[in-house]
Scaffold this motif. Sequence first.
Motif, short mmCIF file in Angstrom:
data_model
loop_
_atom_site.label_atom_id
_atom_site.label_comp_id
_atom_site.label_asym_id
_atom_site.label_seq_id
_atom_site.Cartn_x
_atom_site.Cartn_y
_atom_site.Cartn_z
N MET A 123 0.94 -1.40 0.00
CA MET A 123 0.04 -0.09 -0.08
C MET A 123 0.94 1.15 0.03
SD MET A 123 -3.09 1.06 -0.26
CE MET A 123 -4.04 2.60 0.15
N THR A 124 2.11 1.12 0.82
CA THR A 124 2.92 2.49 0.94
C THR A 124 3.72 2.65 -0.68
OG1 THR A 124 3.30 1.96 3.05
CG2 THR A 124 4.95 3.42 2.00
N GLN A 125 3.99 1.43 -1.22
CA GLN A 125 4.32 1.72 -2.71
C GLN A 125 3.45 2.25 -3.68
OE1 GLN A 125 5.38 -1.95 -4.72
NE2 GLN A 125 7.18 -1.02 -6.05
N LEU A 126 2.31 1.98 -3.37
CA LEU A 126 1.22 2.60 -4.35
C LEU A 126 0.91 3.90 -3.98
CD1 LEU A 126 -1.15 2.12 -6.40
CD2 LEU A 126 -2.65 1.49 -4.44
N ILE A 127 0.80 4.33 -2.76
CA ILE A 127 0.77 5.85 -2.66
C ILE A 127 1.84 6.62 -3.04
CG2 ILE A 127 0.60 7.64 -0.51
CD1 ILE A 127 -0.95 5.54 1.06
N GLN A 128 3.22 6.16 -2.67
CA GLN A 128 4.39 6.60 -3.18
C GLN A 128 4.28 6.68 -4.75
OE1 GLN A 128 7.52 7.53 -1.13
NE2 GLN A 128 7.30 8.82 -2.96
N LEU A 129 4.00 5.80 -5.43
CA LEU A 129 3.93 5.84 -7.08
C LEU A 129 2.84 6.81 -7.61
CD1 LEU A 129 4.05 2.06 -7.85
CD2 LEU A 129 5.80 3.85 -8.58
N ILE A 130 1.66 7.06 -6.68
CA ILE A 130 0.65 8.04 -7.03
C ILE A 130 1.24 9.52 -6.93
CG2 ILE A 130 -1.57 9.03 -6.16
CD1 ILE A 130 -2.59 6.13 -5.54
N THR A 131 2.13 9.64 -5.73
CA THR A 131 2.68 10.78 -5.39
C THR A 131 3.66 11.23 -6.65
OG1 THR A 131 2.73 10.42 -3.03
CG2 THR A 131 4.17 11.96 -3.69
N MET B 218 5.90 11.78 5.06
CA MET B 218 4.49 11.54 5.49
C MET B 218 4.48 10.09 5.67
SD MET B 218 2.58 14.62 3.07
CE MET B 218 3.70 13.99 1.62
N GLY B 219 4.46 9.55 6.92
CA GLY B 219 4.49 8.13 6.98
C GLY B 219 5.77 7.44 6.17
N GLU B 220 5.35 6.76 5.38
CA GLU B 220 6.73 6.07 4.66
C GLU B 220 6.67 6.38 3.21
OE1 GLU B 220 6.47 1.80 4.79
OE2 GLU B 220 6.38 1.61 7.00
#
Length: 290
Positions: free
Chosen positions: A1-9, A133-135
């Motif tokens: 999930m963290t990787q997905l949010i990072q990619l979205i960023t 922001m978190g990870e």
Amino acid sequence: MTQLIQLITFGIVQGLTYALLASSFWIIYSTTRTFHLAHSLTYAIAGYAVYVVSVQLAMPLWIGLLASLLCSALAGCAIEFLLYDKLRKRGSTVLGIFLSSLGVAAAGTALLQLIFGPMVKQVPGFPNATLSMGEVTVTTLQLTGSAAALVTIAALYVLLTFTSIGNAVTAVRTNPRLSMAVGIRVESVSLLVFAIGSAMAGLAAYFETISFVAYPTMGLQPVMFGVIAVFLGGIGSVKGAALGGFVLGFLLVFSGLFLSQNLGVILVFAVLLVIVVFRPDGLVRSPIGR
């Protein structure tokens, strides 16, 4: 999930950059119908402008930003006034203008290499902190560049939609001959859109230069993706061009999960081909052109 949010960023950051470049090419192409490949040269000129001002002359980065915007706008206007306008008045074909643009881009790139050499040029000095922001991490430079791109695109939309200048640009874009009949100076509007589009490209080049480096061919790939984004999103409006750039940024970022960089570029062209075949007007259709 963290990787997905990072990619979205990363997708948002990349998407806003390509949206800015797509909008910069769109305002020129949609108004003058000039396939301005020398846009890549104005991009590189802006990158070297900030290097000269902020490194060689040791002036603040904000002055380097002004130099990038000014030099790119002047370069774009010079190409329009000295080359494209003359070719149009002599009845040159679209292909002839396209080839002249390609020649200017090639010759200008070679000239930059002669002046500054083949080595890359760095522009240090931006306080680039990493925010967590978190990870999920993002840098202040990425945030600044993304905010600048978003504000610039919004400003272009407001200019075209709510001002008399925007009405004149839209009139020339939709019907140049009728615009001349009602007293609009088409040549002046053409110079204006070249100044605006080139300055927008200069803004993107500024942030690339202070983030990475300046080099003679630095504008080729960003401008190519900007052109693709215009036809992906639709040439009928700035909203379409910006959306195309945003989608393209996400596509490139997420394709990196499964494909190499070269295959990611091939995927972009494949998506563009599908859009051109099945939806020739692009993702956004607009007969008004705003």
